[in-house]
Design a protein around this motif. Structure first.
Motif, short mmCIF file in Angstrom:
data_model
loop_
_atom_site.label_atom_id
_atom_site.label_comp_id
_atom_site.label_asym_id
_atom_site.label_seq_id
_atom_site.Cartn_x
_atom_site.Cartn_y
_atom_site.Cartn_z
N ALA A 134 0.84 -0.93 0.07
CA ALA A 134 -0.24 0.08 -0.19
C ALA A 134 0.73 1.28 0.16
N LYS A 135 2.26 0.89 0.85
CA LYS A 135 3.26 2.39 0.74
C LYS A 135 3.51 2.13 -0.55
N ARG A 136 4.23 1.39 -1.25
CA ARG A 136 4.60 1.97 -2.37
C ARG A 136 3.48 2.08 -3.75
N ALA A 137 2.39 2.11 -3.35
CA ALA A 137 1.05 1.96 -4.23
C ALA A 137 0.70 3.84 -3.86
N MET A 138 0.98 4.49 -3.01
CA MET A 138 0.59 5.86 -2.36
C MET A 138 1.79 6.73 -2.68
N GLN A 139 2.96 5.96 -2.55
CA GLN A 139 4.67 6.42 -3.28
C GLN A 139 4.74 6.81 -4.55
N ALA A 140 4.06 6.40 -5.46
CA ALA A 140 3.79 6.26 -6.99
C ALA A 140 2.60 7.01 -7.02
N MET A 141 1.41 7.45 -6.73
CA MET A 141 0.07 8.29 -6.87
C MET A 141 0.91 9.91 -6.31
N MET A 142 1.77 9.56 -5.50
CA MET A 142 1.94 10.70 -5.27
C MET A 142 2.85 11.57 -6.60
N LYS A 143 3.37 10.69 -7.31
CA LYS A 143 3.95 11.18 -8.68
C LYS A 143 3.07 11.92 -9.40
N MET A 144 2.70 11.27 -9.50
CA MET A 144 1.09 11.08 -10.69
C MET A 144 0.83 12.48 -10.36
N VAL A 145 0.36 13.10 -12.37
CA VAL A 145 -1.17 13.41 -11.88
C VAL A 145 -1.96 13.29 -12.47
N LYS A 146 -2.77 12.61 -13.62
CA LYS A 146 -3.29 11.50 -14.16
C LYS A 146 -3.07 10.36 -13.44
N LEU A 147 -4.19 10.01 -12.69
CA LEU A 147 -3.55 7.71 -12.42
C LEU A 147 -3.61 7.61 -13.05
N ASP A 148 -2.68 6.77 -13.22
CA ASP A 148 -2.30 5.20 -14.19
C ASP A 148 -2.58 4.27 -13.73
N VAL A 149 -3.42 2.83 -13.53
CA VAL A 149 -3.80 2.25 -13.03
C VAL A 149 -2.82 0.93 -12.91
N GLU A 150 -2.26 0.97 -13.83
CA GLU A 150 -0.82 0.15 -14.57
C GLU A 150 0.34 0.45 -13.90
N ALA A 151 0.49 1.66 -13.30
CA ALA A 151 2.18 2.17 -12.77
C ALA A 151 1.38 1.53 -11.25
N LEU A 152 -0.30 1.66 -10.90
CA LEU A 152 -0.08 1.88 -9.72
C LEU A 152 -0.35 0.28 -8.94
N ARG A 153 -0.66 -0.45 -9.99
CA ARG A 153 -0.91 -1.93 -9.39
C ARG A 153 0.93 -2.27 -9.71
N GLN A 154 1.87 -1.85 -10.35
CA GLN A 154 3.23 -2.23 -10.74
C GLN A 154 3.99 -1.48 -9.20
N ALA A 155 3.48 -0.43 -9.00
CA ALA A 155 4.45 -0.08 -7.76
C ALA A 155 3.54 -0.52 -6.82
N GLU A 157 2.99 -3.95 -6.53
CA GLU A 157 3.55 -5.17 -6.52
C GLU A 157 4.52 -5.51 -6.32
N GLY A 158 5.24 -3.65 -6.20
CA GLY A 158 6.96 -4.08 -5.71
C GLY A 158 7.70 -5.04 -7.37
N LYS A 159 7.07 -3.81 -8.87
CA LYS A 159 7.62 -4.20 -9.93
C LYS A 159 8.24 -3.20 -10.60
N SER A 160 8.46 -1.81 -9.30
CA SER A 160 8.98 -0.55 -10.34
C SER A 160 9.30 0.39 -9.15
N ALA A 161 9.81 1.03 -9.42
CA ALA A 161 10.63 2.25 -8.28
C ALA A 161 9.44 3.62 -7.81
N ALA A 162 8.93 3.02 -6.52
CA ALA A 162 8.20 4.41 -6.44
C ALA A 162 8.77 5.01 -6.32
#
Length: 162
Positions: A134-155, A157-162
């Motif tokens: 959940a923290k990784r998803a929150m950190q990814a969301m905080m960097k977004m403008v329009k929310l991106d479901v796939e980027a949130l999912r990857q964060a 799941e720990g598959k992307s840098a948050a």
């Protein structure tokens, strides 16, 4: 039973705003347009005073108050989107009608109303019992403008840098 109905303030274009809002999503329609019965500070006799409408089933009122008022972040309207396609569609509609993007899935419409355009998956990610995910998803969301479901999912799941 009493109900709470948000009332949005406009300066002469309440009906235009209501018509735009109901175009955004299903289960939305204009319920009633009430006109001024006499000249007053909100407009001339016969001009629109109030437009009542539903947006995604939620009843709202658009009021022509007779002067410009500024909206703040203290109140926003959140749109719970089914998927990325609905996020994209609503986001693009706001932009095409004079909206401006803000951080974390927020966008202002041309009248200054703040909207949160949120994919349903984000609530699942942020509400997960896996607090690290959940923290990784929150950190990814905080960097977004329009929310991106796939980027949130990857964060998440720990598959992307948050």
């Amino acid at each position: 039973m009493s109900k709470v109905t948000p009332c949005l303030w406009f300066n002469g274009d309440a009906e235009e705003a209501a018509n735009f809002y109901v175009s955004l999503m299903p289960d939305s329609k204009i319920l009633k347009v009430q006109r001024n019965v006499a000249d007053n500070p909100s407009g001339k006799e016969g001009s629109v005073l109030v437009a009542e409408f539903t947006l995604g089933g939620q009843r709202l009122v658009a009021l022509n108050g007779g002067m410009k008022m500024e909206y703040t972040h203290a109140l926003s309207l959140q749109i719970d989107c089914e998927d990325q396609a609905q996020v994209d569609s609503i986001w693009e509609a706001f932009l095409a009608h004079g909206g401006r993007e803000e951080q974390c899935g927020w966008i202002r419409d041309r009248w200054g109303v703040a909207w949160q355009v949120v994919p349903r998956a984000m609530f699942q990610f942020l509400g997960s019992s896996d607090r690290a995910a959940a923290k990784r998803a929150m950190q990814a969301m905080m960097k977004m403008v329009k929310l991106d479901v796939e980027a949130l999912r990857q964060a998440y799941e720990g598959k992307s840098a948050a």
